[in-house]
Design a protein around this motif. Structure first.
Motif, PDB file in Angstrom:
ATOM      1  N   ILE A 140     -15.995  91.458   1.668  1.00  0.00           N
ATOM      2  CA  ILE A 140     -17.026  92.478   1.852  1.00  0.00           C
ATOM      3  C   ILE A 140     -17.105  93.360   0.605  1.00  0.00           C
ATOM      4  O   ILE A 140     -16.092  93.861   0.118  1.00  0.00           O
ATOM      5  CB  ILE A 140     -16.727  93.350   3.088  1.00  0.00           C
ATOM      6  N   ALA A 141     -18.308  93.538   0.095  1.00  0.00           N
ATOM      7  CA  ALA A 141     -18.521  94.345  -1.112  1.00  0.00           C
ATOM      8  C   ALA A 141     -19.041  95.735  -0.738  1.00  0.00           C
ATOM      9  O   ALA A 141     -19.588  95.939   0.348  1.00  0.00           O
ATOM     10  CB  ALA A 141     -19.521  93.645  -2.026  1.00  0.00           C
ATOM     11  N   GLU A 142     -18.880  96.671  -1.659  1.00  0.00           N
ATOM     12  CA  GLU A 142     -19.283  98.052  -1.409  1.00  0.00           C
ATOM     13  C   GLU A 142     -20.771  98.160  -1.070  1.00  0.00           C
ATOM     14  O   GLU A 142     -21.158  98.961  -0.206  1.00  0.00           O
ATOM     15  CB  GLU A 142     -18.972  98.912  -2.635  1.00  0.00           C
ATOM     16  N   HIS A 143     -21.603  97.361  -1.737  1.00  0.00           N
ATOM     17  CA  HIS A 143     -23.041  97.488  -1.502  1.00  0.00           C
ATOM     18  C   HIS A 143     -23.434  97.053  -0.088  1.00  0.00           C
ATOM     19  O   HIS A 143     -24.516  97.400   0.393  1.00  0.00           O
ATOM     20  CB  HIS A 143     -23.823  96.652  -2.535  1.00  0.00           C
ATOM     21  N   GLU A 144     -22.567  96.322   0.600  1.00  0.00           N
ATOM     22  CA  GLU A 144     -22.871  95.900   1.969  1.00  0.00           C
ATOM     23  C   GLU A 144     -22.715  97.030   2.971  1.00  0.00           C
ATOM     24  O   GLU A 144     -23.039  96.859   4.148  1.00  0.00           O
ATOM     25  CB  GLU A 144     -21.979  94.728   2.369  1.00  0.00           C
ATOM     26  N   LEU A 145     -22.240  98.185   2.541  1.00  0.00           N
ATOM     27  CA  LEU A 145     -22.079  99.328   3.428  1.00  0.00           C
ATOM     28  C   LEU A 145     -23.301 100.241   3.417  1.00  0.00           C
ATOM     29  O   LEU A 145     -23.297 101.281   4.077  1.00  0.00           O
ATOM     30  CB  LEU A 145     -20.839 100.145   3.029  1.00  0.00           C
ATOM     31  N   GLN A 146     -24.343  99.863   2.691  1.00  0.00           N
ATOM     32  CA  GLN A 146     -25.501 100.724   2.533  1.00  0.00           C
ATOM     33  C   GLN A 146     -26.727 100.161   3.248  1.00  0.00           C
ATOM     34  O   GLN A 146     -26.993  98.961   3.197  1.00  0.00           O
ATOM     35  CB  GLN A 146     -25.829 100.906   1.040  1.00  0.00           C
ATOM     36  N   GLY A 147     -27.465 101.045   3.915  1.00  0.00           N
ATOM     37  CA  GLY A 147     -28.760 100.703   4.481  1.00  0.00           C
ATOM     38  C   GLY A 147     -28.754  99.500   5.398  1.00  0.00           C
ATOM     39  O   GLY A 147     -27.863  99.314   6.228  1.00  0.00           O
ATOM     40  N   ASP A 148     -29.781  98.656   5.220  1.00  0.00           N
ATOM     41  CA  ASP A 148     -29.921  97.468   6.054  1.00  0.00           C
ATOM     42  C   ASP A 148     -28.787  96.476   5.837  1.00  0.00           C
ATOM     43  O   ASP A 148     -28.502  95.663   6.717  1.00  0.00           O
ATOM     44  CB  ASP A 148     -31.265  96.785   5.777  1.00  0.00           C
ATOM     45  N   ASN A 149     -28.162  96.539   4.668  1.00  0.00           N
ATOM     46  CA  ASN A 149     -27.030  95.633   4.421  1.00  0.00           C
ATOM     47  C   ASN A 149     -25.908  95.857   5.432  1.00  0.00           C
ATOM     48  O   ASN A 149     -25.242  94.912   5.859  1.00  0.00           O
ATOM     49  CB  ASN A 149     -26.476  95.840   3.010  1.00  0.00           C
ATOM     50  N   LEU A 150     -25.701  97.123   5.836  1.00  0.00           N
ATOM     51  CA  LEU A 150     -24.638  97.421   6.795  1.00  0.00           C
ATOM     52  C   LEU A 150     -24.958  96.828   8.165  1.00  0.00           C
ATOM     53  O   LEU A 150     -24.069  96.288   8.835  1.00  0.00           O
ATOM     54  CB  LEU A 150     -24.439  98.934   6.899  1.00  0.00           C
ATOM     55  N   SER A 151     -26.208  96.908   8.565  1.00  0.00           N
ATOM     56  CA  SER A 151     -26.596  96.308   9.848  1.00  0.00           C
ATOM     57  C   SER A 151     -26.392  94.804   9.827  1.00  0.00           C
ATOM     58  O   SER A 151     -25.917  94.213  10.810  1.00  0.00           O
ATOM     59  CB  SER A 151     -28.056  96.640  10.171  1.00  0.00           C
ATOM     60  N   ARG A 152     -26.746  94.175   8.712  1.00  0.00           N
ATOM     61  CA  ARG A 152     -26.541  92.726   8.606  1.00  0.00           C
ATOM     62  C   ARG A 152     -25.048  92.384   8.621  1.00  0.00           C
ATOM     63  O   ARG A 152     -24.633  91.378   9.223  1.00  0.00           O
ATOM     64  CB  ARG A 152     -27.211  92.193   7.341  1.00  0.00           C
ATOM     65  N   LEU A 153     -24.246  93.217   7.961  1.00  0.00           N
ATOM     66  CA  LEU A 153     -22.808  92.994   7.969  1.00  0.00           C
ATOM     67  C   LEU A 153     -22.243  93.118   9.384  1.00  0.00           C
ATOM     68  O   LEU A 153     -21.433  92.279   9.822  1.00  0.00           O
ATOM     69  CB  LEU A 153     -22.121  94.007   7.045  1.00  0.00           C
ATOM     70  N   CYS A 154     -22.668  94.152  10.111  1.00  0.00           N
ATOM     71  CA  CYS A 154     -22.176  94.341  11.481  1.00  0.00           C
ATOM     72  C   CYS A 154     -22.589  93.173  12.374  1.00  0.00           C
ATOM     73  O   CYS A 154     -21.806  92.722  13.222  1.00  0.00           O
ATOM     74  CB  CYS A 154     -22.699  95.658  12.049  1.00  0.00           C
ATOM     75  N   SER A 155     -23.793  92.670  12.189  1.00  0.00           N
ATOM     76  CA  SER A 155     -24.235  91.508  12.968  1.00  0.00           C
ATOM     77  C   SER A 155     -23.368  90.298  12.663  1.00  0.00           C
ATOM     78  O   SER A 155     -23.003  89.537  13.566  1.00  0.00           O
ATOM     79  CB  SER A 155     -25.706  91.197  12.670  1.00  0.00           C
ATOM     80  N   ARG A 156     -23.032  90.120  11.396  1.00  0.00           N
ATOM     81  CA  ARG A 156     -22.170  88.997  11.012  1.00  0.00           C
ATOM     82  C   ARG A 156     -20.785  89.118  11.632  1.00  0.00           C
ATOM     83  O   ARG A 156     -20.200  88.125  12.070  1.00  0.00           O
ATOM     84  CB  ARG A 156     -22.067  88.950   9.484  1.00  0.00           C
ATOM     85  N   ILE A 157     -20.264  90.336  11.674  1.00  0.00           N
ATOM     86  CA  ILE A 157     -18.946  90.554  12.267  1.00  0.00           C
ATOM     87  C   ILE A 157     -18.988  90.284  13.765  1.00  0.00           C
ATOM     88  O   ILE A 157     -18.110  89.606  14.322  1.00  0.00           O
ATOM     89  CB  ILE A 157     -18.460  91.983  11.979  1.00  0.00           C
ATOM     90  N   LYS A 158     -20.000  90.813  14.447  1.00  0.00           N
ATOM     91  CA  LYS A 158     -20.117  90.583  15.885  1.00  0.00           C
ATOM     92  C   LYS A 158     -20.242  89.096  16.189  1.00  0.00           C
ATOM     93  O   LYS A 158     -19.602  88.588  17.122  1.00  0.00           O
ATOM     94  CB  LYS A 158     -21.319  91.339  16.444  1.00  0.00           C
TER      95      LYS A 158
END
Length: 336
Positions: free
Chosen positions: A123-141
Motif C-alpha cells: 500500500i502506497a501513501e497516495h492510496e490514502l487520499q480521496g477516491d483512492n482510499l475508497s478503492r483501497l478499502c473495497s479491495r481489503i473488504k
C-alpha cells in the motif's frame, strides 16, 4: 473414518486469533471508508476522532502524533505498525497465526493469505487520499471476504473450526458495540430537520459500516428512529452482525465442543452468554437508551472481553490479558 485427533491448545489459540484479526481487518476497512464518505465539510477532525474513540486509541494516538489531522488518522489505521489495530498490524498478526497453523489449514487458505498479505504490504501513501482510499478499502473488504469464502469451503469441520468461528463471532460482536456506542451519541438529532438529515446520511453510514443498510431497510418503518437502528444492531435474530446472533452462534459452537468432543471448561462461557442474552432481551432498545446506552454498551464490551477470557483460560496456553488487550482485544501471547 471417524477417528478424531486431539487439537493442541496452541492450534486452538491460533485459529481463534487468526479469525479475530481477519474480522477486525474487514471491520476497520468498512469504518475507514464510511468515515471518509460521510465526513461533513468543516467537521473532518470530529469524524476521524470518532474512529479513534471506537478503538479506544485516544491516549496512544496522542502520544505518537502532534495533532488530530485526518491524514494522520488514516495513516495510523492503515499503515502504522505501532498501532496494534491497524490494517498492516492485523494482517501481519493473522499471517503469523496462519504460519503456526500450516498443519491444519488448507493450502488454499495459506496461499490466499500470503498473497493478500503481500498486497497490503505494498500500500502506497497516495492510496490514502480521496477516491483512492475508497478503492483501497473495497479491495481489503473483498480480500477478507475471499478468505472467509475459502475458509468456509476448505477448513475441516473439527474442533479447530469451532475455535475459528468463536474468534470471528466475538470480534464481530465487539466491533458492533463499539461502533454503536460512539456513533449513537455523536449523531442523536436535535430537531426535526436534524432528524431528517441524520436518517438520510449518518444513520445510513452506521448501517453501511456493518454491511446492514439493505437488511435494515427490509424490516424498518419508513420513518425509522435511532432506537430502531440500535435495536437492529443489538438484538435482530437474523442480521449476521447483531450482538444477539453472534452470541447465539458462539453458544452453539461451545455446546458442540462440549457434547461432540467432550471438552470440559465451557460452563463458565455458556453461563456468561446466557447472562448477556438476558441483558439484551430484558429491555427494549427504547428502555436501554432511556437508562443510558453508553453504560449498557460499555458493560457489554466488558462482558465480551470476559467471554473471550473464559475461552482462553479454559483452552489456551497462557491467557494473561493486559490493559491494552482489555481495550483492543489484541492477542495475549506471541505465537512461535
Amino acid at each position: 473414518m471417524t477417528q478424531q485427533i486431539p487439537l493442541l491448545a496452541r492450534y486452538a489459540e491460533s485459529l481463534f486469533w487468526m479469525a479475530r484479526y481477519m474480522e477486525r481487518l474487514e471491520n476497520l476497512a468498512r469504518l475507514v471508508d464510511v468515515t471518509q464518505t460521510f465526513e461533513s465539510p468543516g467537521l473532518e477532525n470530529e469524524a476521524w476522532d470518532s474512529l479513534i474513540r471506537i478503538y479506544a486509541n485516544e491516549t496512544h494516538f496522542a502520544e505518537t502524533h502532534d495533532g488530530l489531522e485526518p491524514d494522520a488518522v488514516k495513516r495510523y489505521y492503515v499503515l502504522e505498525r505501532q498501532n496494534p489495530n491497524s490494517i498492516i498490524s492485523s494482517i501481519e498478526a493473522a499471517r503469523m497465526n496462519a504460519r503456526t497453523l500450516r498443519p491444519l489449514i488448507s493450502t488454499e487458505m495459506w496461499k490466499h493469505l500470503n498473497v493478500f498479505h503481500r498486497d497490503l504490504l505494498q500500500i502506497a501513501e497516495h492510496e490514502l487520499q480521496g477516491d483512492n482510499l475508497s478503492r483501497l478499502c473495497s479491495r481489503i473488504k473483498e480480500g477478507v471476504q475471499a478468505h472467509t469464502g475459502i475458509t468456509e469451503g476448505t477448513l475441516f469441520r473439527d474442533q479447530g473450526w469451532h475455535f475459528y468461528e468463536m474468534g470471528r463471532l466475538i470480534e464481530r460482536a465487539d466491533q458492533t458495540t463499539r461502533l454503536l456506542d460512539i456513533k449513537f451519541h455523536r449523531m442523536l438529532p436535535k430537531g426535526s430537520e436534524d432528524r431528517r438529515h441524520e436518517e438520510r446520511t449518518q444513520w445510513g453510514g452506521v448501517l453501511r459500516a456493518v454491511a446492514g443498510y439493505h437488511a435494515f431497510r427490509r424490516i424498518a418503518p419508513v420513518e425509522f428512529l435511532p432506537q430502531h437502528v440500535a435495536g437492529f444492531l443489538l438484538t435482530d435474530p437474523c442480521f449476521p452482525r447483531s450482538v444477539l446472533l453472534c452470541l447465539s452462534q458462539t453458544e452453539w459452537h461451545l455446546t458442540q465442543l462440549r457434547t461432540s468432543y467432550g471438552l470440559r471448561g465451557t460452563r463458565t462461557a455458556l453461563e456468561q452468554i446466557e447472562d448477556m442474552r438476558a441483558a439484551l432481551l430484558d429491555r427494549s432498545a427504547e428502555q436501554i437508551i432511556s437508562i443510558g446506552l453508553h453504560d449498557f454498551l460499555d458493560g457489554m464490551q466488558r462482558d465480551l472481553i470476559g467471554l473471550a477470557a473464559s475461552v482462553g483460560d479454559a483452552f489456551f496456553r497462557d491467557w494473561k490479558p493486559s490493559l491494552q488487550q482489555a481495550q483492543s482485544q489484541s492477542q495475549s501471547t506471541a505465537q512461535p
